[in-house]
Design an enzyme around this catalytic site. Structure first.
Site, PDB file in Angstrom:
ATOM      1  N   SER A  75      -3.263  -1.718   8.623  1.00 43.79           N
ATOM      2  CA  SER A  75      -4.678  -1.805   8.241  1.00 43.79           C
ATOM      3  C   SER A  75      -5.580  -1.834   9.469  1.00 43.79           C
ATOM      4  CB  SER A  75      -4.922  -3.071   7.416  1.00 43.79           C
ATOM      5  OG  SER A  75      -4.064  -3.115   6.302  1.00 43.79           O
TER       6      SER A  75
HETATM    7  N1  SAH Z   1      -0.196  -5.484   5.600  1.00 45.26           N
HETATM    8  C1  SAH Z   1       0.236  -4.215   6.135  1.00 45.26           C
HETATM    9  C2  SAH Z   1      -0.465  -3.063   5.437  1.00 45.26           C
HETATM   10  C3  SAH Z   1       0.488  -1.968   5.139  1.00 45.26           C
HETATM   11  S1  SAH Z   1      -0.059  -0.739   4.007  1.00 45.26           S
HETATM   12  C4  SAH Z   1       0.078  -4.160   7.645  1.00 45.26           C
HETATM   13  O1  SAH Z   1      -0.536  -5.087   8.211  1.00 45.26           O
HETATM   14  O2  SAH Z   1       0.596  -3.244   8.273  1.00 45.26           O
HETATM   15  C5  SAH Z   1       0.421  -1.460   2.455  1.00 45.26           C
HETATM   16  C6  SAH Z   1       1.891  -1.658   2.219  1.00 45.26           C
HETATM   17  O3  SAH Z   1       2.022  -2.075   0.851  1.00 45.26           O
HETATM   18  C7  SAH Z   1       2.768  -0.450   2.396  1.00 45.26           C
HETATM   19  O4  SAH Z   1       3.770  -0.735   3.318  1.00 45.26           O
HETATM   20  C8  SAH Z   1       3.357  -0.217   1.006  1.00 45.26           C
HETATM   21  O5  SAH Z   1       4.703   0.240   1.021  1.00 45.26           O
HETATM   22  C9  SAH Z   1       3.269  -1.597   0.393  1.00 45.26           C
HETATM   23  N2  SAH Z   1       3.270  -1.653  -1.071  1.00 45.26           N
HETATM   24  C10 SAH Z   1       2.641  -0.847  -1.965  1.00 45.26           C
HETATM   25  N3  SAH Z   1       2.910  -1.239  -3.234  1.00 45.26           N
HETATM   26  C11 SAH Z   1       3.739  -2.321  -3.125  1.00 45.26           C
HETATM   27  C12 SAH Z   1       4.398  -3.164  -4.079  1.00 45.26           C
HETATM   28  N4  SAH Z   1       4.264  -2.998  -5.410  1.00 45.26           N
HETATM   29  N5  SAH Z   1       5.177  -4.155  -3.614  1.00 45.26           N
HETATM   30  C13 SAH Z   1       5.346  -4.372  -2.280  1.00 45.26           C
HETATM   31  N6  SAH Z   1       4.775  -3.599  -1.351  1.00 45.26           N
HETATM   32  C14 SAH Z   1       3.972  -2.585  -1.751  1.00 45.26           C
END
Ligand code: SAH
Length: 226
Positions: A75
């Site tokens: 993010s």
């Molecule tokens: N907090 C992260 C943001 C990553 S983007 C950071 O700081 O890098 C969001 C993430 O949510 C992705 O890795 C995606 O695979 C995950 N995601 C999407 N749907 C999800 C679900 N139902 N359960 C767990 N993870 C999920």
């Protein structure tokens, strides 16, 4: 209120050479309205380059989202700061659940500020890399799980705060059921093209106070595991 001390291993090495870039990032967060000094300090200290591919290191302290593989992104720092600030505004939650570990950066920011962080990711390979990063930084107040985060982490509920870093069309009710009575949820809600950052706070009587914190852009909250 004390910031959880980051272990020295989280602050050493290559990161120090990027101090000017970090200072510029912090200046842009402040310009963007981030006020919480605890959050600003952690973003200044935590090596964001540690959470992305080496090829992207020169861009690690830009205030932008960056690719982390598997179609996902780390993010934007401003968004991480805003969500963390929103989560801490009513006091430091003891136990926080994050849905969407991704690179692990948001979870590590939280781990520097609260006693216990639980984070769930549906893509196993991303989770494996995030775990390695947490280990290398010596962060040991984090627990991780490979699962569909829409289900939360029932065995560890209730949580004082829940943060979603992927956007669905609503906050899954199973997550709200795992929130303590006066807990806080911060989540992007909406369609891929139009999302709003929502904060919900339990009023202690089973109802929620809902606020809109502005427009954001996140990858979608998907079902099942990857
Ligand atoms: N907090 C992260 C943001 C990553 S983007 C950071 O700081 O890098 C969001 C993430 O949510 C992705 O890795 C995606 O695979 C995950 N995601 C999407 N749907 C999800 C679900 N139902 N359960 C767990 N993870 C999920």
């Amino acid at each position: 209120m004390n910031i959880y001390p980051l272990p020295p291993s989280a602050l050493k090495g290559e990161g120090m050479t990027s101090q000017r870039a970090r200072d510029r990032l912090v200046a842009s967060l402040k310009e963007g309205g981030i006020r919480d000094a605890r959050v600003i300090q952690v973003i200044r200290d935590l090596p964001r380059h540690h959470f992305i591919d080496q090829a992207l290191h020169p861009r690690a302290y830009e205030n932008t989202a960056l690719p982390i593989g598997h179609g996902q992104t780390i993010s934007q720092p401003w968004v991480v700061a805003r969500m963390t600030e929103a989560l801490l505004e009513f006091g430091v939650p003891q136990k926080v659940l994050e849905i969407g570990t991704g690179s692990g950066y948001q979870a590590a920011v939280l781990a520097a500020l609260v006693p216990q962080v639980y984070t769930v990711e549906r893509i196993e390979e991303l989770l494996r890399q995030a775990r390695r990063r947490f280990r290398q930084l010596g962060l040991n107040n984090l627990r991780t799980k490979h699962d569909d985060g829409k289900l939360g982490w029932a065995d560890e509920a209730p949580f004082d705060a829940i943060i979603l870093t992927a956007a669905g069309d609503a906050i899954p009710s199973q997550l709200l059921n795992q929130l303590s009575p006066t807990g806080v949820v911060v989540a992007p809600v909406g369609s891929p093209s139009s999302q709003t950052l929502i904060r919900m706070r339990g009023d202690g009587q089973g109802d929620f106070i809902q606020e809109e914190l502005g427009a954001v852009s996140f990858v979608p909250l998907l079902g099942g595991i990857g």
